[in-house]
Design a protein around this motif. Structure first.
Motif, PDB file in Angstrom:
ATOM      1  N   ASP A   1      -7.479  -5.032 -10.488  1.00 39.91           N
ATOM      2  CA  ASP A   1      -7.032  -3.659 -10.254  1.00 39.91           C
ATOM      3  C   ASP A   1      -6.819  -3.416  -8.771  1.00 39.91           C
ATOM      4  N   ASP A   2      -5.911  -2.488  -8.457  1.00 45.08           N
ATOM      5  CA  ASP A   2      -5.683  -2.075  -7.072  1.00 45.08           C
ATOM      6  C   ASP A   2      -6.945  -1.430  -6.508  1.00 45.08           C
ATOM      7  N   TRP A   3      -7.030  -1.394  -5.180  1.00 45.58           N
ATOM      8  CA  TRP A   3      -8.025  -0.566  -4.512  1.00 45.58           C
ATOM      9  C   TRP A   3      -7.503   0.864  -4.614  1.00 45.58           C
ATOM     10  N   GLY A   4      -8.297   1.748  -5.155  1.00 44.86           N
ATOM     11  CA  GLY A   4      -7.867   3.133  -5.302  1.00 44.86           C
ATOM     12  C   GLY A   4      -7.388   3.417  -6.711  1.00 44.86           C
ATOM     13  N   PRO A   5      -6.779   4.529  -6.958  1.00 48.45           N
ATOM     14  CA  PRO A   5      -6.331   5.478  -5.939  1.00 48.45           C
ATOM     15  C   PRO A   5      -7.480   6.347  -5.417  1.00 48.45           C
ATOM     16  N   TYR A   6      -7.449   6.556  -4.114  1.00 45.58           N
ATOM     17  CA  TYR A   6      -8.423   7.411  -3.465  1.00 45.58           C
ATOM     18  C   TYR A   6      -7.709   8.605  -2.860  1.00 45.58           C
TER      19      TYR A   6
ATOM     20  N   SER B   1       0.854  -1.179   0.000  1.00 47.26           N
ATOM     21  CA  SER B   1       0.000   0.000   0.000  1.00 47.26           C
ATOM     22  C   SER B   1       0.890   1.229   0.000  1.00 47.26           C
TER      23      SER B   1
ATOM     24  N   ASP C   1      -8.216  -4.780  -1.014  1.00 44.65           N
ATOM     25  CA  ASP C   1      -8.101  -5.088  -2.437  1.00 44.65           C
ATOM     26  C   ASP C   1      -8.866  -6.402  -2.574  1.00 44.65           C
TER      27      ASP C   1
ATOM     28  N   ASN D   1      -2.694  -3.033  -2.933  1.00 39.17           N
ATOM     29  CA  ASN D   1      -2.499  -4.005  -3.998  1.00 39.17           C
ATOM     30  C   ASN D   1      -2.181  -5.375  -3.408  1.00 39.17           C
TER      31      ASN D   1
ATOM     32  N   ASN E   1      -3.997   9.857  -3.229  1.00 33.00           N
ATOM     33  CA  ASN E   1      -3.413   8.862  -4.145  1.00 33.00           C
ATOM     34  C   ASN E   1      -3.133   7.535  -3.424  1.00 33.00           C
ATOM     35  N   TRP E   2      -4.055   7.129  -2.569  1.00 35.78           N
ATOM     36  CA  TRP E   2      -3.880   5.942  -1.741  1.00 35.78           C
ATOM     37  C   TRP E   2      -4.321   4.705  -2.510  1.00 35.78           C
ATOM     38  N   THR E   3      -3.441   3.696  -2.555  1.00 35.39           N
ATOM     39  CA  THR E   3      -3.766   2.421  -3.205  1.00 35.39           C
ATOM     40  C   THR E   3      -3.414   1.253  -2.286  1.00 35.39           C
TER      41      THR E   3
END
Length: 150
Positions: A107-112, A49, A100, A69, A65-67
């Motif tokens: 796909d990754d969670w985010g980007p948020y 992350s 995720d 994976n 821009n938080w992800t």
């Protein structure tokens, strides 16, 4: 003349160190990255992350821009992450878990962006905690940045 030359040399050397970033650690907003591996014996299974942190006050930080994976090869375990902060009273403040929810190929969670963590005590440092959910336990790792407001 010797003194002036020596002083000039010290000034140039100091400027060079500043230019390449060899200065004492200074707390600032910025990027955090954290990774956890499922198996300690090797391999790349697990999760990661990352986020850009913006400390807006002594008791507030915004995640951009938080992800999250899930990394391959697939190990069959879900990967979760949350915002985490060490407070001045020694306790931790934690955000909501995010997942995720796909496989390592998804796909990754985010980007948020714009996710805030607000606390009742001063934040000493904040970051991201990422975990592999092994069922009976979580295997986690956390990375922090210092808060320049405290």
């Amino acid at each position: 003349m010797r003194f002036a030359t020596r002083a000039l040399g010290v000034a140039v050397g100091s400027a060079a160190l500043l230019a390449v970033g060899l200065t004492p650690a200074v707390a600032e907003d910025g990027h955090v990255y954290v990774r956890v591996l499922t198996y300690p014996s090797g391999g790349t299974s697990g999760g990661e992350s990352d986020a850009d942190l913006n400390f807006t006050a002594a008791r507030s930080v915004t995640y951009n821009n938080w992800t999250i994976n899930d990394t391959c090869p697939g190990d069959g375990y879900r990967v979760i992450a949350r915002a985490r902060a060490l407070l001045s009273n020694g306790n931790y403040a934690n955000g909501t878990w995010h997942e995720d929810d796909g496989t390592c190929e998804s796909d990754d969670w985010g980007p948020y962006s714009g996710r805030e963590l607000n606390t009742s005590a001063n934040i000493v440092k904040a970051g991201v905690q990422v975990c592999v959910d092994l069922g009976a336990e979580l295997k986690c790792n956390t990375t922090f940045r210092d808060n320049p407001h405290t």
